[in-house]
Design an enzyme around this catalytic site. Structure first.
Site, PDB file in Angstrom:
ATOM      1  N   MET A   1       0.836  -1.381   0.312  1.00 55.05           N
ATOM      2  CA  MET A   1      -0.364  -0.068  -0.599  1.00 55.05           C
ATOM      3  C   MET A   1       0.794   1.231  -0.007  1.00 55.05           C
ATOM      4  O   MET A   1       1.477   2.363   1.233  1.00 55.05           O
ATOM      5  CB  MET A   1      -1.028  -0.454   1.909  1.00 55.05           C
ATOM      6  CG  MET A   1      -2.030  -1.330   1.368  1.00 55.05           C
ATOM      7  SD  MET A   1      -2.914  -0.749   2.615  1.00 55.05           S
ATOM      8  CE  MET A   1      -4.106  -2.427   2.642  1.00 55.05           C
ATOM      9  N   GLY A 224       8.317  -4.613   4.040  1.00 54.01           N
ATOM     10  CA  GLY A 224       7.754  -3.022   4.350  1.00 54.01           C
ATOM     11  C   GLY A 224       5.801  -3.304   3.674  1.00 54.01           C
ATOM     12  O   GLY A 224       5.737  -2.424   4.980  1.00 54.01           O
ATOM     13  N   ASP A 225       5.840  -4.103   3.770  1.00 53.31           N
ATOM     14  CA  ASP A 225       3.915  -4.176   3.911  1.00 53.31           C
ATOM     15  C   ASP A 225       3.463  -5.635   3.472  1.00 53.31           C
ATOM     16  O   ASP A 225       2.641  -6.262   3.140  1.00 53.31           O
ATOM     17  CB  ASP A 225       3.605  -3.873   2.189  1.00 53.31           C
ATOM     18  CG  ASP A 225       2.335  -3.362   2.838  1.00 53.31           C
ATOM     19  OD1 ASP A 225       1.740  -3.654   3.434  1.00 53.31           O
ATOM     20  OD2 ASP A 225       1.569  -2.510   1.807  1.00 53.31           O
ATOM     21  N   LEU A 226       4.112  -6.685   4.778  1.00 47.35           N
ATOM     22  CA  LEU A 226       3.925  -7.616   4.751  1.00 47.35           C
ATOM     23  C   LEU A 226       1.940  -7.480   5.543  1.00 47.35           C
ATOM     24  O   LEU A 226       2.196  -8.431   6.645  1.00 47.35           O
ATOM     25  CB  LEU A 226       4.218  -8.874   6.006  1.00 47.35           C
ATOM     26  CG  LEU A 226       6.172  -8.608   4.711  1.00 47.35           C
ATOM     27  CD1 LEU A 226       6.541 -10.207   6.272  1.00 47.35           C
ATOM     28  CD2 LEU A 226       5.273  -9.820   3.414  1.00 47.35           C
ATOM     29  N   ASN A 227       1.117  -7.248   5.203  1.00 44.75           N
ATOM     30  CA  ASN A 227      -0.320  -7.241   5.188  1.00 44.75           C
ATOM     31  C   ASN A 227      -0.906  -8.594   5.412  1.00 44.75           C
ATOM     32  O   ASN A 227      -0.214  -9.324   4.537  1.00 44.75           O
ATOM     33  CB  ASN A 227      -0.824  -5.782   4.962  1.00 44.75           C
ATOM     34  CG  ASN A 227      -1.265  -5.768   3.818  1.00 44.75           C
ATOM     35  OD1 ASN A 227      -1.607  -7.452   3.049  1.00 44.75           O
ATOM     36  ND2 ASN A 227      -1.106  -5.323   3.004  1.00 44.75           N
TER      37      ASN A 227
END
Length: 372
Positions: A1, A224-227
């Site tokens: 994101m 940075g964005d392991l969602n």
């Protein structure tokens, strides 16, 4: 994101191609005939799931990067090379299908009119699996996700070498966790929301207690964005009552930047809290998995509460800001907000000491008994 490599509020840069235009792009740039195409949800890029009438692997994701980030080819090169490197190292990462001239990406005009914005286009292998957001995450998969987060950062930081890697020094990148103080410029988007005071409190505490300690944290390259939408899983057991999941895909490297190991575990904890019935309980399982690869120092552990809170603040504030720009995409942009505000409020109501005790006691139990 992601969006915006500087701290300026983003402008309208998201591509808006129709399915027919996207299919023509695949044909023209990659030489593949599309037999089926559908749009995929995205934050500020545009993604399509495509099937092509070709032999071998026939499913791909057409990724059309927003016009702002498309002006930084070195950065997109670094992200794509990192995906290829991780795949070669055995991680379930997508790899690019080369363009007709043998490149991993191509800058294309978004329209036929003079002055049309240009977008960087890639065709990536499609990774099957179920987003973590769609399952009931067990202690076992939370531990695996923590382990994955540490392993990705560790191998990238220790072994990934490519000339484009210098572009990952993204000093003012709004999604880098070090840049929580930059949210001051976006907080207007919350209006006079009742939660605004909590976000302001997070930002001020972050400035006073986290920023001065950054130099003591261990640096690395962050995904940075392991969602919960960027990690795919599949079930490795036949039991419907207690499925055992394994990670089958890692998506979206557009938030990659130089940061710190503790940033990655904080980001993973925050996103695993979103859909959980026991949000304060998940952190210990993720932390245990992470520390099985990269144990945190005392200074890093001491910052974890505010780092998780800071990521909640980033996600909630930037989503509110972006939804003002793209009201038609508001539902996707505010996915996190549905439970995020509640979880952030709960963290502050329970308090740092009690939340940390829950996390650290759970992680400590793994040290004695191994993964649950």
């Amino acid at each position: 994101m992601s969006s915006g490599n500087d701290c300026q509020p983003q402008t309208l840069t998201k591509p808006a191609l129709g399915e027919r235009e996207a299919a023509e792009l695949v044909d023209r740039v990659f030489g593949l005939k599309v037999s089926w195409i559908r749009s995929l949800p995205s934050y500020d890029d545009q993604n399509f799931h495509v099937r092509v009438s070709a032999e071998g692997a026939d499913e791909y994701v057409l990724k059309i990067t927003n016009s702002e980030d498309s002006q930084e080819p070195d950065l997109i090169e670094a992200q794509t090379q990192a995906m290829m490197f991780l795949s070669a190292e055995g991680f379930p990462s997508a790899t690019p299908y080369l363009t007709k001239d043998g490149s991993i990406m191509s800058l294309q005009s978004g329209g036929t009119r003079a002055g049309s914005k240009k977008y960087m286009v890639r065709l990536l292998t499609y990774l099957p699996g179920t987003p973590v957001a769609k399952i009931t995450a067990s202690a076992q998969i939370l531990y695996e996700i923590g382990r994955l987060a540490a392993s990705v950062d560790k191998v990238l930081s220790e072994k990934f070498r490519h000339p484009s890697v210098k572009s990952l020094h993204r000093g003012q990148f709004i999604w880098n966790l070090a840049n929580v103080p930059l949210l001051d410029q976006y907080i207007y988007a919350l209006g006079q929301d009742k939660y605004r005071a909590v976000v302001e409190q997070v930002i001020e505490q972050f400035k006073g207690k986290v920023i001065p300690k950054l130099s003591s944290f261990r640096a690395c390259i962050n995904h940075g964005d392991l969602n919960d939408h960027n990690i795919l899983v599949d079930s490795s057991s036949a039991s419907l009552e207690s499925p055992q999941y394994r990670v089958s895909g890692i998506l979206d490297f557009s938030d990659m930047s130089y940061g710190y190991y503790v940033f990655e575990v904080a980001i993973a904890i925050m996103y695993m809290m979103i859909e959980s019935a026991d949000p304060l309980g998940v952190g210990g399982h993720v932390l245990a998995g992470f520390e099985s690869v990269v144990p945190l120092t005392a200074e890093e552990r001491g910052a974890l509460f505010l780092l998780v809170s800071g990521r909640f603040a980033q996600s909630l504030v930037i989503a509110a800001h972006t939804a003002l720009l793209y009201p038609e995409n508001k539902e996707y942009l505010t996915i996190t907000a549905k439970t995020g505000w509640k979880h952030l409020m709960t963290m502050f109501e329970v308090g740092q000491e009690a939340v940390e005790k829950t996390w650290f006691d759970t992680a400590q139990a793994y040290a004695h008994h191994g993964p649950a």
